[in-house]
Design a protein around this motif. Structure first.
Motif, PDB file in Angstrom:
ATOM      1  N   THR A 187       0.831  -1.204   0.000  1.00  0.00           N
ATOM      2  CA  THR A 187       0.000   0.000   0.000  1.00  0.00           C
ATOM      3  C   THR A 187       0.865   1.254   0.000  1.00  0.00           C
ATOM      4  O   THR A 187       0.523   2.259  -0.635  1.00  0.00           O
ATOM      5  N   THR A 188       1.995   1.207   0.678  1.00  0.00           N
ATOM      6  CA  THR A 188       2.934   2.336   0.641  1.00  0.00           C
ATOM      7  C   THR A 188       3.377   2.609  -0.789  1.00  0.00           C
ATOM      8  O   THR A 188       3.421   3.756  -1.242  1.00  0.00           O
ATOM      9  N   LEU A 189       3.694   1.553  -1.537  1.00  0.00           N
ATOM     10  CA  LEU A 189       4.111   1.719  -2.925  1.00  0.00           C
ATOM     11  C   LEU A 189       2.986   2.315  -3.763  1.00  0.00           C
ATOM     12  O   LEU A 189       3.215   3.201  -4.598  1.00  0.00           O
ATOM     13  N   LEU A 190       1.755   1.865  -3.537  1.00  0.00           N
ATOM     14  CA  LEU A 190       0.614   2.410  -4.271  1.00  0.00           C
ATOM     15  C   LEU A 190       0.431   3.894  -3.963  1.00  0.00           C
ATOM     16  O   LEU A 190       0.169   4.700  -4.855  1.00  0.00           O
ATOM     17  N   ARG A 191       0.580   4.259  -2.703  1.00  0.00           N
ATOM     18  CA  ARG A 191       0.428   5.669  -2.300  1.00  0.00           C
ATOM     19  C   ARG A 191       1.541   6.542  -2.880  1.00  0.00           C
ATOM     20  O   ARG A 191       1.330   7.718  -3.176  1.00  0.00           O
ATOM     21  N   LEU A 192       2.715   5.970  -3.052  1.00  0.00           N
ATOM     22  CA  LEU A 192       3.810   6.704  -3.697  1.00  0.00           C
ATOM     23  C   LEU A 192       3.502   6.968  -5.170  1.00  0.00           C
ATOM     24  O   LEU A 192       3.750   8.061  -5.691  1.00  0.00           O
ATOM     25  N   ILE A 193       2.949   5.955  -5.854  1.00  0.00           N
ATOM     26  CA  ILE A 193       2.564   6.139  -7.259  1.00  0.00           C
ATOM     27  C   ILE A 193       1.486   7.218  -7.363  1.00  0.00           C
ATOM     28  O   ILE A 193       1.512   8.060  -8.274  1.00  0.00           O
ATOM     29  N   ALA A 194       0.552   7.215  -6.402  1.00  0.00           N
ATOM     30  CA  ALA A 194      -0.547   8.184  -6.417  1.00  0.00           C
ATOM     31  C   ALA A 194      -0.083   9.592  -6.074  1.00  0.00           C
ATOM     32  O   ALA A 194      -0.740  10.574  -6.441  1.00  0.00           O
TER      33      ALA A 194
ATOM     34  N   VAL B 247       5.066  16.487  -8.925  1.00  0.00           N
ATOM     35  CA  VAL B 247       3.712  16.553  -9.484  1.00  0.00           C
ATOM     36  C   VAL B 247       2.696  16.119  -8.431  1.00  0.00           C
ATOM     37  O   VAL B 247       2.741  14.989  -7.944  1.00  0.00           O
ATOM     38  N   PRO B 248       1.756  16.983  -8.042  1.00  0.00           N
ATOM     39  CA  PRO B 248       0.761  16.613  -7.026  1.00  0.00           C
ATOM     40  C   PRO B 248      -0.231  15.587  -7.565  1.00  0.00           C
ATOM     41  O   PRO B 248      -0.371  15.407  -8.779  1.00  0.00           O
ATOM     42  N   THR B 249      -0.913  14.942  -6.638  1.00  0.00           N
ATOM     43  CA  THR B 249      -1.838  13.856  -6.988  1.00  0.00           C
ATOM     44  C   THR B 249      -2.841  14.271  -8.054  1.00  0.00           C
ATOM     45  O   THR B 249      -3.079  13.539  -9.019  1.00  0.00           O
ATOM     46  N   GLN B 250      -3.444  15.447  -7.893  1.00  0.00           N
ATOM     47  CA  GLN B 250      -4.525  15.852  -8.799  1.00  0.00           C
ATOM     48  C   GLN B 250      -4.051  16.111 -10.216  1.00  0.00           C
ATOM     49  O   GLN B 250      -4.866  16.208 -11.146  1.00  0.00           O
ATOM     50  N   LYS B 251      -2.732  16.223 -10.427  1.00  0.00           N
ATOM     51  CA  LYS B 251      -2.210  16.449 -11.770  1.00  0.00           C
ATOM     52  C   LYS B 251      -1.581  15.186 -12.369  1.00  0.00           C
ATOM     53  O   LYS B 251      -0.996  15.242 -13.450  1.00  0.00           O
ATOM     54  N   ARG B 252      -1.697  14.075 -11.671  1.00  0.00           N
ATOM     55  CA  ARG B 252      -1.181  12.819 -12.213  1.00  0.00           C
ATOM     56  C   ARG B 252      -2.292  12.113 -12.997  1.00  0.00           C
ATOM     57  O   ARG B 252      -3.479  12.199 -12.625  1.00  0.00           O
TER      58      ARG B 252
ATOM     59  N   PHE C 287       0.347  10.569  -2.856  1.00  0.00           N
ATOM     60  CA  PHE C 287      -0.109  10.918  -1.511  1.00  0.00           C
ATOM     61  C   PHE C 287       1.062  11.110  -0.554  1.00  0.00           C
ATOM     62  O   PHE C 287       0.972  11.866   0.407  1.00  0.00           O
ATOM     63  N   ILE C 288       2.138  10.394  -0.801  1.00  0.00           N
ATOM     64  CA  ILE C 288       3.369  10.541  -0.042  1.00  0.00           C
ATOM     65  C   ILE C 288       4.530  10.606  -1.018  1.00  0.00           C
ATOM     66  O   ILE C 288       4.381  10.229  -2.187  1.00  0.00           O
ATOM     67  N   SER C 289       5.663  11.094  -0.552  1.00  0.00           N
ATOM     68  CA  SER C 289       6.840  11.233  -1.414  1.00  0.00           C
ATOM     69  C   SER C 289       7.907  10.230  -1.015  1.00  0.00           C
ATOM     70  O   SER C 289       8.067   9.927   0.180  1.00  0.00           O
ATOM     71  N   PRO C 290       8.670   9.717  -1.972  1.00  0.00           N
ATOM     72  CA  PRO C 290       9.726   8.763  -1.631  1.00  0.00           C
ATOM     73  C   PRO C 290      10.865   9.450  -0.882  1.00  0.00           C
ATOM     74  O   PRO C 290      11.153  10.622  -1.092  1.00  0.00           O
ATOM     75  N   THR C 291      11.495   8.689   0.005  1.00  0.00           N
ATOM     76  CA  THR C 291      12.690   9.173   0.676  1.00  0.00           C
ATOM     77  C   THR C 291      13.850   9.221  -0.313  1.00  0.00           C
ATOM     78  O   THR C 291      14.671  10.145  -0.289  1.00  0.00           O
ATOM     79  N   ARG C 292      13.898   8.221  -1.164  1.00  0.00           N
ATOM     80  CA  ARG C 292      14.892   8.162  -2.238  1.00  0.00           C
ATOM     81  C   ARG C 292      14.240   7.553  -3.464  1.00  0.00           C
ATOM     82  O   ARG C 292      13.249   6.834  -3.353  1.00  0.00           O
ATOM     83  N   GLY C 293      14.837   7.816  -4.626  1.00  0.00           N
ATOM     84  CA  GLY C 293      14.377   7.167  -5.847  1.00  0.00           C
ATOM     85  C   GLY C 293      13.439   8.023  -6.672  1.00  0.00           C
ATOM     86  O   GLY C 293      13.041   9.126  -6.279  1.00  0.00           O
TER      87      GLY C 293
END
Length: 386
Positions: A56-63, A83-88, A65-71
């Motif tokens: 679910t963390t990975l899904l939220r990163l794709i969406a 890019v914010p969620t609403q513009k993806r 909702f949260i930002s990766p620490t690295r990568g």
């Protein structure tokens, strides 16, 4: 926040996702570790694993909702970092559907289009199209409280799809449904995805659900990707003991390597077996190593002890403990030198197998898989001692 997109990568397909060395930490706790993954456009990919594995963390990163620490995460070749969620170019369906109870089915589905100020005629056309697509014909005027659980799920799906995203993210959307309804919607989801060719990224902890609906499965545990492949690849050729245990039923024969040469000789509680070295996965065994031989139940044949062993097969003496007929299949519990094993056979092909009967079990040497023991962190997923 600066939401200007970086230029797309050349030849990136619409609906493709590229995840490169993505990690996510909260303080000192790393919940996702160096994940790299390519999700082709138009595919149905499932993130599968036990609770807390990071799916679910990975899904939220794709969406977003949260930002990766690295990568880096790229969608359609574009870096999504700023890019914010609403513009993806994504839609989402959650377990908590968040439908508007005072709206009708049509009004719920049209909500996002109204926010985009879509032309009224175009809005009606698209709402009608997706009501039909998700199987809600004739229910457009119904209030949400008048719908069944499965119908509500279909409304949530249509509400996301009507915006025509290139990617749809689904976070365990069927987990609250009863078994029969869940299976109906699994088939519906797969059919809808095939028709639209939208990229679906689906999260579940249900192995059967993942194998039924997915083009590819990503098996995860403790923030790491354990294996990526088709459902058949994952089942028939698991790459480590965690995947072998987590997907489907498996016979485990812990043992010790006796010798390594042209073949791999392994001593187990059920007997000693000579196997091709090619069946070892992510392992370079030497004499004395602890390993586990894994065999799917349907790979174990049952024969008369006096029958000759066919070329390419290995065998052991065993006795029948119990049989259980499940329609066209029979599950046979066996014991070989004190080690319990299960075989699944076609009922019509089996003769009488009374409890206590002496038999020979045999399996193709290349049907086995040999793995290193589970590490301590992976063993906890099964309550094992590593």
């Amino acid at each position: 926040m600066n939401d200007k997109m970086t230029p797309p990568t050349r030849d990136a397909a619409v609906g493709s996702i590229h995840i490169e060395n993505v990690s996510k930490s909260y303080g000192d706790a790393e919940v996702l570790s160096s994940v790299s993954l390519d999700i082709p456009a138009g595919s149905f990919l499932t993130l599968l694993g036990p609770s807390g594995c990071g799916k679910t963390t990975l899904l939220r990163l794709i969406a977003g909702f949260i930002s990766p620490t690295r990568g880096t995460i790229r969608i359609d070749g574009r870096d999504m970092t700023q890019v914010p969620t609403q513009k993806r170019p994504i839609g989402m369906v959650f377990q908590n559907l968040a439908l508007f109870p005072h709206f009708s089915v049509s009004e719920n589905i049209a909500y996002g289009l109204k926010l985009r100020k879509t032309d009224a005629a175009e809005m009606q056309r698209r709402v009608s199209k997706f009501i039909q697509l998700v199987g809600l014909d004739g229910l457009g005027d119904r209030r949400i409280a008048q719908l069944s659980g499965g119908q509500k799920q279909r409304v949530a799906l249509a509400r996301s799809l009507v915006l025509e995203p290139s990617i749809l993210l689904l976070d365990e959307p069927l987990s609250a449904l009863d078994l029969q309804l869940r299976k109906q919607l699994q088939f519906a989801l797969k059919d809808i995805q095939k028709q639209l060719r939208t990229t679906f990224v689906f999260v579940t902890h249900d192995q059967e659900e993942a194998t039924m609906i997915s083009d590819r499965i990503v098996v995860m545990s403790n923030g790491h990707v354990q294996q990526v492949g088709t459902p058949q690849d994952i089942y028939s050729d698991p790459q480590n003991l965690f995947v072998s245990k987590f997907i489907g039923e498996v016979n485990e024969l812990p043992g010790k390597v006796l010798s390594v040469g042209q073949n791999l000789a392994v001593e187990t509680g059920a007997g000693s077996f000579e196997l091709p070295t090619s069946v070892a996965r992510r392992l370079d065994p030497v004499a004395g190593d602890k390993v586990t031989i894994c065999l799917r139940p349907e790979k174990i044949a049952i024969a008369d002890p006096a029958a000759p062993v066919a070329p390419g097969m290995v065998s052991a003496d065993a006795r029948v403990v119990d049989t259980l007929v499940i329609g066209p299949l029979t599950r046979v519990t066996l014991e070989a030198q004190g080690t319990r094993m299960t075989s699944v056979q076609m009922t019509d092909a089996l003769g009488p197998l009374p409890s206590g009967a002496s038999v020979r079990i045999a399996f193709a040497a290349d049907a086995a898989r040999v793995f290193a023991p589970l590490t301590a962190d992976l063993a906890t997923a099964f309550g094992d001692q590593a």
